[in-house]
Design a protein around this motif. Structure first.
Motif, mmCIF file in Angstrom:
data_model
loop_
_atom_site.group_PDB
_atom_site.id
_atom_site.type_symbol
_atom_site.label_atom_id
_atom_site.label_comp_id
_atom_site.label_asym_id
_atom_site.label_seq_id
_atom_site.Cartn_x
_atom_site.Cartn_y
_atom_site.Cartn_z
ATOM 1 N N SER A 28 0.302 4.238 -1.287
ATOM 2 C CA SER A 28 0.599 4.712 -2.633
ATOM 3 C C SER A 28 0.341 6.213 -2.770
ATOM 4 O O SER A 28 0.472 6.771 -3.849
ATOM 5 N N SER A 29 -0.025 6.876 -1.649
ATOM 6 C CA SER A 29 -0.351 8.300 -1.783
ATOM 7 C C SER A 29 0.915 9.159 -1.704
ATOM 8 O O SER A 29 1.965 8.712 -1.244
ATOM 9 N N ASP A 30 0.778 10.403 -2.138
ATOM 10 C CA ASP A 30 1.946 11.274 -2.294
ATOM 11 C C ASP A 30 2.648 11.572 -0.974
ATOM 12 O O ASP A 30 3.864 11.636 -0.903
ATOM 13 N N LYS A 45 -3.799 1.385 -0.266
ATOM 14 C CA LYS A 45 -4.271 2.651 -0.806
ATOM 15 C C LYS A 45 -3.471 3.819 -0.225
ATOM 16 O O LYS A 45 -3.005 4.699 -0.959
ATOM 17 N N VAL A 46 -3.287 3.796 1.095
ATOM 18 C CA VAL A 46 -2.598 4.917 1.742
ATOM 19 C C VAL A 46 -1.127 4.960 1.328
ATOM 20 O O VAL A 46 -0.581 6.025 1.037
#
Lengths: 324, 295
Positions: A218-220, A215-216
């Motif tokens: 894939s963050s911006d 999840k992390v």
């Protein structure tokens, strides 16, 4: 932060209070006259009166004497507890130290063969009945390969006086000439039990780390970090880890009671002289004073650790702090 | 796969259950786990027909290794235990016993837990808070420890172990039910039903219940695997099913002493528990994905 600490200690106090109500009500079902006598509970008094007597006994540290050995149960608990604590701590360290890197490896190479291997191994570990797993490892590692000792905390050849109760500490501070060898021997004895005990937490930590990391990653902000040309190591451990740590910490808190459950079984398999053996003996011999002390002390401990983990989660997660 | 877009106007819209089933069968691992689980359940149902011998029948040959060993005998496929009972027969009957016990435990825990959870969700703030605190407390306690204390009070043995494990499982159902209902209760369709004049029972049975089924089904499979494990653990500690019973955990604890000279008496019962747990957990995971929870 202070507000949080006050709120958490209030929560701790209410939880402990509810716990005493719970243990008091469950102890009403103990088929033992001796228990009632020792904790000043008398049939002619009202329940409320009895409860306040019970509370004052608990708070003054008079938890009664063992029905088998006649010694003070609180004292007994404190003698047996370090052995369990040592085992559980080592198991937790093993689970964290292996679980987090495994989870990160799986998340970094999502859907690769490493990921599939790790994910399916966690499923196997998660479904492993710990009593069988322990016996299997003893059979394989100790009996067939002769790599580790089968049972107990230390070899018979060493004579170590318990000071702290933690074998790893006691061996190191002892004055004996063989202190260092004894330390390695204690570590050797701890190895297999902590692997057995740590297997289920290891599987759970790996799964949680993997899903949190995916999840992390894939963050911006991670994409920005990559674009800036930071190394993989920096991105994962300095940038992504901070956010991934939040769900991991929550799960660590939940694993405390899983670890305690596990010690009951692990100690039976490895003849480990800790709380688990002590409590089971109390059950077999119907020693309710000991049983009550064990239930109360362990539960209070679990509640206490959960509050600490909660505070830590607050500390790690700025979002929660700002909302104050 | 089955419901691909068609060239002509679609005549059939898959029902929710059919969609779940389709999603579920996409997952190869979960589907094979379901096959294994069904196989184990079939063994449990037909155990008297499948088992070669009676589980308590004692032969004169003790600790015979499995038949593929040099000293094995073909009539005892997985060997015999220390008092000469056929291990295969005991495991087959054990499947029946272990699954039956787990089923009873889950039935008791689910009934009480779901009822209590529903009542909690619909009751006022104070009662709700009280129930939640108590459930939180029970959840915080190590499950096996609580079960052991309960067994110590009411005495070891089979029916008592069932109650103990059921008590431990109840809070999970209460919390799942309550939070699922809480999630649904403010949605528009519920308001519409209230405006349509539905009374509380109808609102719950026709409106909310179908919508909270997914989390409950997942919780049921989780509870089933926990129940199998805890009953076996109690059996292993000598507090659950007692000696002649072919319960898997009890068999393991009996064979603990023979681990050196007869490792097969330990290996096979453990494998039985392990594969049962693994298949239940995989099916549970598959169901969760199929019903699109947590996403």
């Amino acid at each position: 932060m202070i507000k949080l600490l006050i709120r958490q200690s209030l929560l701790l106090i209410t939880s402990l209070f509810i716990l005493t109500i719970f243990t008091f009500s469950i102890s009403r079902f103990f088929p033992s006259e001796n228990f009632n006598q020792q904790l000043q509970i008398q049939a002619e008094h009202s329940a409320l009166e009895n409860y306040s007597r019970y509370l004052s006994q608990i708070f003054s540290g008079q938890w009664g004497n063992s029905e088998l050995r006649g010694s003070d149960v609180l004292q007994e608990f404190l003698t047996f507890f370090p052995a369990t604590m040592e085992l559980a701590t080592l198991a937790l360290c093993f689970a964290l130290l292996c679980g987090i890197p495994l989870g990160i490896t799986a998340a970094k190479n999502k859907n690769s063969w490493q990921d599939k291997l790790i994910t399916s191994s966690t499923l196997v570990g998660y479904s492993m009945p710990i009593f069988w797993w322990g016996m299997l490892l003893v059979l394989l590692v100790s009996l067939s390969w002769g790599l580790t000792p089968v049972a107990s905390r230390l070899g018979f050849e060493y004579d170590i006086i318990p000071v702290t109760g933690f074998m790893l500490v006691d061996t190191l501070i002892s004055e004996q000439p063989y202190a260092v060898e004894a330390f390695y021997d204690a570590l050797h004895h701890l190895l297999l039990p902590s692997i057995v005990l740590g297997t289920i937490p290891l599987a759970i930590f790996t799964r949680v780390t993997r899903s949190a990391m995916i999840k992390v990653l894939s963050s911006d902000y991670i994409r920005t970090a990559k674009a800036k040309g930071l190394s993989d190591f920096r991105i994962i451990w300095l940038h992504a880890m901070r956010n991934a740590l939040i769900p991991i910490l929550t799960v660590v808190g939940l694993q405390i009671s899983v670890l305690i459950t596990g010690t009951l079984i692990t100690e039976t398999i490895f003849s480990w002289p800790g709380i688990g053996k002590w409590l089971l003996e109390a059950v077999y011999r119907r020693d309710f004073v000991t049983l009550h002390a064990g239930l109360l002390a362990i539960s209070a401990l679990v509640i206490f650790t959960n509050v600490i983990v909660e505070v830590l989660t607050y500390y790690v997660n700025p979002k929660l702090r700002i909302r104050e | 796969m089955k419901h691909q877009p068609q060239f002509y106007q679609q005549s059939r819209i898959p029902s929710t259950a059919a969609r779940w089933w389709d999603n579920f069968t996409q997952n190869k691992l979960a589907t094979s786990a379901l096959v294994v689980l069904s196989f184990i359940i079939l063994i449990a149902i037909f155990s008297p027909l499948l088992a070669p011998y009676d589980p308590t029948l004692q032969f004169d040959e003790y600790l015979i290794p499995p038949s593929w060993h040099a000293n094995g005998q073909p009539q005892f496929l997985l060997g015999t235990d220390e008092i000469g009972r056929d291990i295969l027969s005991r495991l087959i009957y054990g499947a029946r016993l272990s699954l039956k016990l787990a089923l009873i435990v889950v039935a008791i825990a689910a009934t009480i837990g779901i009822l209590l959870g529903t009542v909690t969700a619909f009751s006022n703030r104070y009662i709700e808070h009280l129930v939640l605190r108590i459930m939180d407390l029970i959840l915080a306690l190590p499950s096996l420890l609580l079960a052991i204390v309960i067994v110590a009070i009411i005495g070891p043995g089979l029916p008592n172990a069932i109650y103990a494990v059921a008590v431990v499982l109840i809070p999970h159902f209460v919390l799942t039910t309550r939070s699922a209902i809480r999630n649904e209760i403010n949605k528009d369709y519920v308001t519409a039903m209230i405006l349509d004049g539905a009374n509380k029972t109808r609102l719950f049975l026709k409106g909310i219940l179908p919508n909270i089924l997914p989390p409950l089904i997942v919780q049921l499979t989780l509870a089933f695997s926990t129940a199998v494990l805890e009953i076996a653990a109690l059996g292993f500690l000598g507090l659950g099913a007692q000696a002649p019973n072919p319960e898997w955990g009890t068999i393991l604890s009996e064979s603990h002493d023979n681990i050196v000279n007869a490792p097969w008496t330990v290996t096979f019962p453990g494998l039985a528990i392990f594969f049962t747990l693994l298949s239940i957990n995989l099916v549970g995971d598959g169901l969760r994905d199929a019903m699109d929870l947590e996403k």
